[in-house]
Motif scaffolding. Sequence first.
Motif, short mmCIF file in Angstrom:
data_model
loop_
_atom_site.label_atom_id
_atom_site.label_comp_id
_atom_site.label_asym_id
_atom_site.label_seq_id
_atom_site.Cartn_x
_atom_site.Cartn_y
_atom_site.Cartn_z
N GLY A 98 5.36 -0.84 21.93
CA GLY A 98 4.81 -2.18 22.11
C GLY A 98 4.33 -2.86 20.85
N THR A 99 4.58 -2.28 19.68
CA THR A 99 4.17 -2.91 18.43
C THR A 99 4.93 -4.22 18.21
OG1 THR A 99 3.64 -0.80 17.42
CG2 THR A 99 4.08 -2.63 15.93
N GLU A 100 4.21 -5.28 17.83
CA GLU A 100 4.85 -6.57 17.59
C GLU A 100 5.37 -6.71 16.17
OE1 GLU A 100 2.28 -9.74 18.69
OE2 GLU A 100 2.10 -9.09 20.79
N GLN A 101 4.63 -6.18 15.20
CA GLN A 101 5.05 -6.31 13.81
C GLN A 101 4.54 -5.14 12.99
OE1 GLN A 101 3.38 -9.55 11.58
NE2 GLN A 101 4.39 -8.93 9.70
N ILE A 102 5.34 -4.72 12.02
CA ILE A 102 4.94 -3.69 11.06
C ILE A 102 4.91 -4.35 9.69
CG2 ILE A 102 5.51 -1.47 10.03
CD1 ILE A 102 7.06 -0.83 12.62
N LEU A 103 3.73 -4.44 9.10
CA LEU A 103 3.57 -5.03 7.77
C LEU A 103 3.63 -3.93 6.74
CD1 LEU A 103 2.98 -7.60 6.11
CD2 LEU A 103 0.54 -7.11 6.39
N ILE A 123 -9.69 -7.66 10.90
CA ILE A 123 -8.77 -8.53 11.64
C ILE A 123 -8.07 -7.79 12.78
CG2 ILE A 123 -8.38 -9.92 9.57
CD1 ILE A 123 -5.58 -8.61 9.41
N ARG A 124 -8.39 -6.50 12.94
CA ARG A 124 -7.66 -5.67 13.90
C ARG A 124 -7.70 -6.22 15.31
NH1 ARG A 124 -3.41 -2.88 15.05
NH2 ARG A 124 -3.76 -1.12 16.44
N GLU A 125 -8.84 -6.74 15.74
CA GLU A 125 -8.97 -7.23 17.12
C GLU A 125 -8.01 -8.37 17.41
OE1 GLU A 125 -12.44 -8.98 20.12
OE2 GLU A 125 -13.00 -8.00 18.23
N SER A 126 -7.75 -9.21 16.40
CA SER A 126 -6.85 -10.35 16.59
C SER A 126 -5.39 -9.96 16.49
CB SER A 126 -7.16 -11.43 15.55
OG SER A 126 -8.49 -11.88 15.66
N PHE A 127 -5.12 -8.77 15.94
CA PHE A 127 -3.73 -8.33 15.76
C PHE A 127 -3.60 -6.89 16.25
CE2 PHE A 127 -4.50 -11.65 12.66
CZ PHE A 127 -3.38 -12.46 12.79
N SER A 128 -3.99 -6.69 17.51
CA SER A 128 -4.08 -5.33 18.04
C SER A 128 -2.72 -4.64 18.19
CB SER A 128 -4.78 -5.35 19.41
OG SER A 128 -4.07 -6.18 20.32
N LYS A 129 -1.65 -5.42 18.23
CA LYS A 129 -0.32 -4.82 18.38
C LYS A 129 0.47 -4.83 17.08
CE LYS A 129 0.15 -5.75 23.31
NZ LYS A 129 0.99 -6.34 24.38
N PRO A 287 5.30 -15.32 4.48
CA PRO A 287 4.34 -14.44 5.15
C PRO A 287 4.14 -14.79 6.62
CG PRO A 287 3.21 -16.01 3.75
CD PRO A 287 4.67 -16.18 3.47
N THR A 288 3.90 -13.76 7.42
CA THR A 288 3.57 -13.94 8.83
C THR A 288 2.09 -14.24 8.97
OG1 THR A 288 3.09 -11.60 9.10
CG2 THR A 288 5.38 -12.30 9.46
N ASP A 289 1.67 -14.60 10.18
CA ASP A 289 0.25 -14.85 10.43
C ASP A 289 -0.57 -13.60 10.17
OD1 ASP A 289 0.81 -17.45 11.12
OD2 ASP A 289 0.80 -17.09 13.28
N PHE A 290 -0.04 -12.44 10.51
CA PHE A 290 -0.73 -11.17 10.29
C PHE A 290 -0.96 -10.96 8.80
CE2 PHE A 290 -0.12 -6.32 10.27
CZ PHE A 290 -1.49 -6.09 10.35
N LYS A 292 -0.95 -13.27 6.40
CA LYS A 292 -1.86 -14.29 5.89
C LYS A 292 -3.32 -13.93 6.19
CE LYS A 292 1.36 -18.19 6.41
NZ LYS A 292 1.66 -19.42 7.19
N ALA A 293 -3.56 -13.43 7.38
CA ALA A 293 -4.93 -13.08 7.76
C ALA A 293 -5.45 -11.90 6.94
CB ALA A 293 -4.98 -12.73 9.26
N LEU A 294 -4.59 -10.93 6.70
CA LEU A 294 -5.00 -9.76 5.91
C LEU A 294 -5.32 -10.17 4.47
CD1 LEU A 294 -5.35 -6.65 5.86
CD2 LEU A 294 -2.97 -6.52 5.06
N VAL A 295 -4.44 -10.96 3.86
CA VAL A 295 -4.65 -11.38 2.47
C VAL A 295 -5.90 -12.26 2.37
CG1 VAL A 295 -3.70 -12.74 0.57
CG2 VAL A 295 -2.22 -11.17 1.84
N LYS A 296 -6.11 -13.13 3.36
CA LYS A 296 -7.31 -13.98 3.35
C LYS A 296 -8.57 -13.11 3.39
CE LYS A 296 -9.69 -17.63 5.93
NZ LYS A 296 -9.62 -18.54 7.11
N MET A 297 -8.55 -12.06 4.20
CA MET A 297 -9.71 -11.18 4.29
C MET A 297 -9.93 -10.42 2.98
SD MET A 297 -12.30 -10.26 5.91
CE MET A 297 -11.89 -11.22 7.39
N LEU A 298 -8.85 -10.03 2.32
CA LEU A 298 -8.98 -9.37 1.01
C LEU A 298 -9.65 -10.29 0.00
CD1 LEU A 298 -5.47 -7.61 0.74
CD2 LEU A 298 -7.67 -6.49 1.12
#
Length: 307
Positions: A98-103, A123-129, A287-290, A292-298
Amino acid sequence: MLIDRSRREELSVRRVRSLLAVAEHRSFSEAAKMLGLTQPAVSQHVKQLEEQLQISLMVRDKEGLRLSAGGAALLPAFRRFLSSNGAILDQLASLGRGTEQILRIASPASYAALSLAPAFRSIRESFSKHILDISEIDNEESFHLVRNGDIDFAITSVFVPSPGLRFEVLHQDFACVVVSEENALAGATEIDEASLLSQPIIRFPSGTTSHDWLSVITERTGIEPETIAEVRQLLTGFQMVCQNLGVALVPEDAAKACKLPGLITIPLKDRRLTRKLGIVTSETHHPTDFEKALVKMLRVQQAGLSA
């Protein structure tokens, strides 16, 4: 030179796996035991691969069974081939669950531990899959992986301008020296280059920031350090430092990421030696939304550290 049809055929994973096992053990029988196959089957796999590629891969001489010159030249490619195949199977299994994306990311181990892990948690809660696939490398190999599309981006401290690649600075840290609490330098508040070079050195591989800094100091002082050991893994090097076999020059984050009992971190007096970590992407990368969110948090994390 034209490559005939037989050499262009798809490589067999089983044949390559058998070859690598024989090369590692320098024995067909030992390779067969490791793979759970019969010796004739392993021998046949190697023979078939040699016939397909039209090149001798193994030779037997006074040194015993070993890779031929051609086999040794192809060894890194064979290893990448098996690694890529394994990565495909791992990712298929993840997608099947059920994984949606692998970064896919390459990063220095210290940065992955100190920054990527907490950023991902945030950001894990927003990208749980979604899944992170992290390769802990920090050398030119990561640039090839980005360019070939094998990873989505790399975090590196050794970037040089390269066609088709972009580099954005993300983080900076300074040089420090790790010493044993038993070392004569343990009580110092900072260490100068002369004091550093008076000690046996635990050295890390060519292409790493640590190695490059030592090269700069050697050239500047004209003093060749006494290298007592060369290691690839940070933990191994730091364990040697703990045993007071020598000292190591490393980035501050590397020391923070690998704290061990009996290990002391002391700043290098010369603050000109800095490591700039940044993100390397292909100029055609979207970049995907996932991502972008990870880089923003970094970047948020780094802003908090700098404040």
